[in-house]
Design a protein around this motif. Sequence first.
Motif, PDB file in Angstrom:
ATOM      1  N   LYS A 196      13.417  -3.248  57.026  1.00 31.01           N
ATOM      2  CA  LYS A 196      12.731  -1.960  57.119  1.00 31.01           C
ATOM      3  C   LYS A 196      13.702  -0.815  57.403  1.00 31.01           C
ATOM      4  O   LYS A 196      13.561   0.275  56.843  1.00 31.01           O
ATOM      5  N   GLU A 199      15.392   0.020  54.267  1.00 33.57           N
ATOM      6  CA  GLU A 199      14.509   0.777  53.384  1.00 33.57           C
ATOM      7  C   GLU A 199      14.398   2.230  53.843  1.00 33.57           C
ATOM      8  O   GLU A 199      14.370   3.157  53.015  1.00 33.57           O
ATOM      9  N   THR A 201      16.696   3.950  55.459  1.00 32.94           N
ATOM     10  CA  THR A 201      17.942   4.665  55.150  1.00 32.94           C
ATOM     11  C   THR A 201      18.123   4.873  53.655  1.00 32.94           C
ATOM     12  O   THR A 201      18.846   5.768  53.227  1.00 32.94           O
ATOM     13  N   ASP A 202      17.453   4.059  52.854  1.00 28.79           N
ATOM     14  CA  ASP A 202      17.508   4.234  51.395  1.00 28.79           C
ATOM     15  C   ASP A 202      16.584   5.344  50.924  1.00 28.79           C
ATOM     16  O   ASP A 202      16.929   6.116  50.016  1.00 28.79           O
ATOM     17  N   LYS A 203      15.391   5.451  51.574  1.00 28.38           N
ATOM     18  CA  LYS A 203      14.342   6.319  51.028  1.00 28.38           C
ATOM     19  C   LYS A 203      13.998   7.537  51.890  1.00 28.38           C
ATOM     20  O   LYS A 203      13.524   8.549  51.360  1.00 28.38           O
ATOM     21  N   ILE A 204      14.177   7.442  53.204  1.00 22.06           N
ATOM     22  CA  ILE A 204      13.659   8.489  54.088  1.00 22.06           C
ATOM     23  C   ILE A 204      14.746   9.163  54.920  1.00 22.06           C
ATOM     24  O   ILE A 204      14.729  10.382  55.110  1.00 22.06           O
ATOM     25  N   ASP A 206      18.446  10.396  55.404  1.00 18.53           N
ATOM     26  CA  ASP A 206      19.741  10.699  54.792  1.00 18.53           C
ATOM     27  C   ASP A 206      20.799  10.591  55.891  1.00 18.53           C
ATOM     28  O   ASP A 206      21.009  11.528  56.662  1.00 18.53           O
ATOM     29  N   SER A 232      24.780   1.413  57.741  1.00 15.03           N
ATOM     30  CA  SER A 232      24.429   2.367  56.682  1.00 15.03           C
ATOM     31  C   SER A 232      25.335   3.586  56.660  1.00 15.03           C
ATOM     32  O   SER A 232      25.160   4.475  55.814  1.00 15.03           O
TER      33      SER A 232
END
Length: 357
Positions: A196, A199, A201-204, A206, A232
């Motif tokens: 989670k 996810e 750090t990939d989508k929400i 920056d 990340s």
Amino acid sequence: MTDFYPIQVSEIHKETKDCASITFDIPEELKDHFLYKQGQHLTLKASVNGEEVRRSYSLCSSPLESKWQVAIKRINGGVFSNYANDILKEGDVLELMPPTGSFFVEIDSSVAKNYVVFAAGSGITPILSIIKTHLASEPNSTFKLFYLNRNAKSIIFKEEIEALRNTYFGRLEIFYFLTKEQRDIPLLNGRFTSEKIKELTDKIIDVTSVDDCFICGPEEMIFLIRDELVNSGLSVDKIHYELFFSGATEEDKKRAAEAIEHKFEGTEVTIIDGGKEFHFEMDDDYDNILDGALSAGADLPFACKGGVCSTCKCKIVEGAVEMKINYALEEDEVAKGLVLSCQAVPTTEKVVVDFDV
């Protein structure tokens, strides 16, 4: 000498079924003494069933409000938490130590900063103080809040958090994670996991734009989030955390045993507190300086005795100690000679510690 002051409870409000917020009426003549930073905590002392009990609770109010409020969530078997939720009433008097703690960064109204904050349950208390203070004081800063609870009814301060989102529209994003209530978005169901956080750090989130991250909750959650954020690309010095003490782990016990093995028998200890010296000799009944000093009659500040709250911190002036556990002091503080007296095992013939820090 430990400075506790008798302070009257001005208001008690049930935030959820198992959590009460308590507001204190700080007398005008003590307000300067009780000034605090967002994210700091109060140490409370009360007599419960004839026994003195001390606990530290984070302030959920903002220093900008000129208000002193904590939230106390009921814990099964918790002496103080059950007392606060069931017996304590408005008008009662508790003894309070002035606010302490380092779970904050300084306000800078001249810059636009992006904050990411994670909380679980009552871990929202210092986070709420931080959010309110920075949003009001830094007009161009933003927050993303990731808040974990069992279900919607157990979300502490939900109405206040939602009001903040409306007040600072576009600057505060909120993501509720629930463990006992299913929603349509799989990401928001269940506890924080490595998957989670990746996810997020990939989508929400920056990571490249994050200035500071605050995390408050259980140890396992904090270190999982910290490690995944570092993986990340977020610098570890931008991550600040405050632990719930949930009992010693096996690793904790191993470290503690190793420290105790190095204990010097019969260390002569000098305590400097309030500019005065207190002398005693460690005996076999106690392995740490705090317990040894209290047993000898010293009056020193402490709360959790679990290496978490930093209320009992002091500085090594002479001699050496090993800490059994340390979840409260940063590496730079330890490098300057600061230790937690509740975890400090003396390893030399003589030790001098200064509590005037």
